[in-house]
Design a protein around this motif. Structure first.
Motif, mmCIF file in Angstrom:
data_model
loop_
_atom_site.group_PDB
_atom_site.id
_atom_site.type_symbol
_atom_site.label_atom_id
_atom_site.label_comp_id
_atom_site.label_asym_id
_atom_site.label_seq_id
_atom_site.Cartn_x
_atom_site.Cartn_y
_atom_site.Cartn_z
ATOM 1 N N LEU A 69 0.835 -1.198 0.000
ATOM 2 C CA LEU A 69 0.000 0.000 0.000
ATOM 3 C C LEU A 69 0.874 1.254 0.000
ATOM 4 N N GLU A 70 1.976 1.204 0.730
ATOM 5 C CA GLU A 70 2.876 2.346 0.814
ATOM 6 C C GLU A 70 3.694 2.541 -0.459
ATOM 7 N N SER A 71 4.090 1.443 -1.121
ATOM 8 C CA SER A 71 5.031 1.563 -2.237
ATOM 9 C C SER A 71 4.432 1.258 -3.613
ATOM 10 N N TYR A 72 3.332 0.547 -3.671
ATOM 11 C CA TYR A 72 2.784 0.069 -4.941
ATOM 12 C C TYR A 72 1.331 0.505 -5.128
ATOM 13 N N GLY A 73 0.579 0.401 -4.089
ATOM 14 C CA GLY A 73 -0.851 0.697 -4.146
ATOM 15 C C GLY A 73 -1.634 -0.466 -3.557
ATOM 16 N N ARG A 74 -2.931 -0.379 -3.672
ATOM 17 C CA ARG A 74 -3.784 -1.435 -3.112
ATOM 18 C C ARG A 74 -3.553 -2.743 -3.857
ATOM 19 N N TRP A 75 -3.453 -3.815 -3.080
ATOM 20 C CA TRP A 75 -3.234 -5.151 -3.638
ATOM 21 C C TRP A 75 -3.758 -6.180 -2.662
ATOM 22 N N PRO A 76 -4.306 -7.265 -3.150
ATOM 23 C CA PRO A 76 -4.756 -7.524 -4.509
ATOM 24 C C PRO A 76 -6.096 -6.849 -4.746
ATOM 25 N N LEU A 77 -6.274 -6.329 -5.950
ATOM 26 C CA LEU A 77 -7.548 -5.709 -6.281
ATOM 27 C C LEU A 77 -8.607 -6.782 -6.513
ATOM 28 N N CYS A 78 -9.821 -6.444 -6.170
ATOM 29 C CA CYS A 78 -10.946 -7.355 -6.369
ATOM 30 C C CYS A 78 -11.328 -7.340 -7.837
ATOM 31 N N THR A 79 -11.098 -8.438 -8.523
ATOM 32 C CA THR A 79 -11.432 -8.510 -9.944
ATOM 33 C C THR A 79 -12.941 -8.702 -10.153
ATOM 34 N N ALA A 80 -13.630 -9.243 -9.165
ATOM 35 C CA ALA A 80 -15.072 -9.451 -9.294
ATOM 36 C C ALA A 80 -15.820 -8.118 -9.365
ATOM 37 N N CYS A 81 -15.287 -7.086 -8.726
ATOM 38 C CA CYS A 81 -15.946 -5.778 -8.712
ATOM 39 C C CYS A 81 -15.305 -4.792 -9.682
#
Length: 118
Positions: A69-81
């Motif tokens: 979250l600090e270096s890359y971003g939110r992970w893992p993103l919800c692919t269903a939504c």
């Protein structure tokens, strides 16, 4: 609990987290280093509380998620939504328990076990 049990739990957790990172195409060197940092931190934690072996997978998943979250971003993103144009990260449930899963908090459904993302 033997030292070999702790190492087995850590190696298994590392492999499962790396599998999830690979499945979502983010297993680059800097991110793998975050996994190694989380494993090192949890090794110390397990030496203090060896009974926590069954919880270490979920904890390392959360540690990596926080570091990303600090270096890359939110992970893992919800692919269903993803189709709804509301990108959000999956959460780990239970937060401290055995058999952790990636869960869509918006829909309240388990998406995959930790280590089982596609």
């Amino acid at each position: 609990m033997a030292s070999s049990d702790i190492e087995a739990a850590l190696h298994s957790a590392r492999a499962l987290i790396l599998a999830d990172l690979t499945a979502r195409d983010v297993a680059e060197a800097a991110i793998v280093s975050l996994v190694e940092d989380a494993v090192t931190h949890r090794r110390w934690w397990l030496e203090q509380w060896p009974a926590g072996c069954e919880f270490v997978l979920g904890l390392i998943a959360q540690d990596v998620q926080d570091a990303l979250l600090e270096s890359y971003g939110r992970w893992p993103l919800c692919t269903a939504c993803a189709e709804e144009d509301d990108p959000h990260a999956l959460g780990v449930e239970p937060e401290l328990g055995a058999d952790p899963h990636w869960v869509c908090g918006k829909r309240g459904v388990a998406v995959a076990p930790v280590g089982g993302l596609v």
